[in-house]
Design a protein around this motif. Structure first.
Motif, short mmCIF file in Angstrom:
data_model
loop_
_atom_site.label_atom_id
_atom_site.label_comp_id
_atom_site.label_asym_id
_atom_site.label_seq_id
_atom_site.Cartn_x
_atom_site.Cartn_y
_atom_site.Cartn_z
N ALA A 1 2.19 15.35 83.44
CA ALA A 1 1.51 14.08 83.68
C ALA A 1 0.13 14.31 84.31
N ARG A 2 0.07 15.21 85.29
CA ARG A 2 -1.21 15.48 85.96
C ARG A 2 -2.26 16.07 85.02
N MET A 3 -1.82 16.76 83.97
CA MET A 3 -2.76 17.33 83.00
C MET A 3 -3.49 16.24 82.21
N HIS A 4 -2.99 15.03 82.25
CA HIS A 4 -3.62 13.93 81.52
C HIS A 4 -4.49 13.03 82.41
N LEU A 5 -4.43 13.23 83.71
CA LEU A 5 -5.16 12.37 84.64
C LEU A 5 -6.67 12.38 84.34
N GLY A 6 -7.24 11.19 84.25
CA GLY A 6 -8.67 11.04 84.08
C GLY A 6 -9.22 11.43 82.72
N ARG A 7 -8.37 11.70 81.76
CA ARG A 7 -8.86 12.13 80.44
C ARG A 7 -9.25 10.97 79.53
N HIS A 8 -8.87 9.77 79.90
CA HIS A 8 -9.25 8.57 79.15
C HIS A 8 -8.98 8.71 77.64
N ILE A 9 -7.75 9.03 77.34
CA ILE A 9 -7.32 9.14 75.95
C ILE A 9 -7.46 7.77 75.29
N THR A 10 -7.98 7.77 74.08
CA THR A 10 -8.15 6.52 73.34
C THR A 10 -6.93 6.28 72.44
N GLU A 11 -6.80 5.05 72.01
CA GLU A 11 -5.72 4.72 71.07
C GLU A 11 -5.90 5.48 69.76
N GLU A 12 -7.13 5.64 69.32
CA GLU A 12 -7.39 6.41 68.10
C GLU A 12 -6.91 7.86 68.26
N GLN A 13 -7.20 8.47 69.40
CA GLN A 13 -6.76 9.84 69.64
C GLN A 13 -5.23 9.93 69.71
N ARG A 14 -4.62 8.96 70.37
CA ARG A 14 -3.16 8.95 70.46
C ARG A 14 -2.54 8.86 69.07
N ARG A 15 -3.04 7.94 68.27
CA ARG A 15 -2.49 7.77 66.92
C ARG A 15 -2.69 9.02 66.07
N ARG A 16 -3.85 9.64 66.20
CA ARG A 16 -4.11 10.86 65.42
C ARG A 16 -3.17 11.97 65.86
N GLY B 1 6.10 9.29 74.41
CA GLY B 1 5.35 10.29 75.18
C GLY B 1 3.85 10.12 75.08
N THR B 2 3.36 9.78 73.89
CA THR B 2 1.91 9.60 73.75
C THR B 2 1.44 8.33 74.44
N ARG B 3 2.29 7.33 74.48
CA ARG B 3 1.92 6.11 75.22
C ARG B 3 1.93 6.39 76.72
N MET B 4 2.82 7.25 77.18
CA MET B 4 2.81 7.65 78.59
C MET B 4 1.53 8.44 78.89
N ALA B 5 1.11 9.28 77.95
CA ALA B 5 -0.14 10.03 78.14
C ALA B 5 -1.32 9.07 78.31
N LEU B 6 -1.32 7.97 77.55
CA LEU B 6 -2.36 6.95 77.72
C LEU B 6 -2.33 6.37 79.13
N VAL B 7 -1.12 6.05 79.59
CA VAL B 7 -0.95 5.49 80.94
C VAL B 7 -1.50 6.46 81.99
N TYR B 8 -1.12 7.73 81.86
CA TYR B 8 -1.56 8.72 82.86
C TYR B 8 -3.04 9.05 82.75
N SER B 9 -3.66 8.83 81.60
CA SER B 9 -5.06 9.19 81.43
C SER B 9 -6.02 8.10 81.91
N ALA B 10 -5.48 6.97 82.31
CA ALA B 10 -6.30 5.83 82.74
C ALA B 10 -6.91 6.06 84.12
N ASP B 11 -7.79 5.14 84.51
CA ASP B 11 -8.45 5.24 85.81
C ASP B 11 -7.50 5.04 86.98
N ASP B 12 -6.45 4.25 86.78
CA ASP B 12 -5.52 3.95 87.87
C ASP B 12 -4.08 4.24 87.43
N PRO B 13 -3.76 5.54 87.22
CA PRO B 13 -2.43 5.86 86.71
C PRO B 13 -1.35 5.69 87.79
#
Length: 155
Positions: free
Chosen positions: A75-90, A121-133
């Motif tokens: 989870a910490r590896m995704h912090l602050g990465r601001h993953i986009t929905e397009e990236q998640r879907r890809r 899992g990819t939706r969780m990555a989105l959650v963790y990559s946000a500004d306020d995870p």
């Protein structure tokens, strides 16, 4: 002969199957215009770590937890990465295509649970990559036939 149902990990083909999957997958990621920039500085061992993580989540050995720090580390590896929905879907699309390419089981039962975990899992990555995870600490998720862990915010 055992009456025991094999784990998802065993059904998929064990460590070798997950290693093949992640090697092929990240080979595609490196060439993908949407994902290549995200993984431009990826450690050469990254595919192996993701294989260990997937294996553990799907009922395999708990090596990712022992060697890498479990869910918290991932989870910490995704912090602050601001993953986009397009990236998640890809990511989901390329992983699914890679699963086909390497011959992971195609039966509906396995693929349904596998796809469900990848989507979750990819939706969780989105959650963790946000500004306020939410806090990253929590148990390693475990998925099995017809059984998925409930998501507990902050837990």
């Amino acid at each position: 002969m055992s009456d025991r149902t094999p784990s998802l990990f065993e059904w998929a083909g064990g460590d070798e199957a997950f290693q093949r999957l992640t090697e092929v997958f990240y080979g595609h990621v490196r060439k993908d215009p949407v994902l290549a920039p995200v993984f431009a500085h990826m450690d050469d061992a990254h595919p192996r770590y993701v294989a260990m993580f997937l294996a553990e989540v799907l009922g395999g050995p708990e090596r990712y937890s022992a060697e890498r720090g479990g869910h918290d580390h991932m989870a910490r590896m995704h912090l602050g990465r601001h993953i986009t929905e397009e990236q998640r879907r890809r990511w989901v699309s390329l992983l699914t295509d890679s699963a086909d390419e390497v011959g992971l089981p195609a039966d509906p039962e396995f693929r349904a649970v596998f796809s469900y975990y990848i989507e979750w899992g990819t939706r969780m990555a989105l959650v963790y990559s946000a500004d306020d995870p939410p806090p990253t600490a929590g148990p390693m998720p475990k998925w099995d036939w017809g059984q998925t862990p409930p998501w507990q915010p902050g837990g």
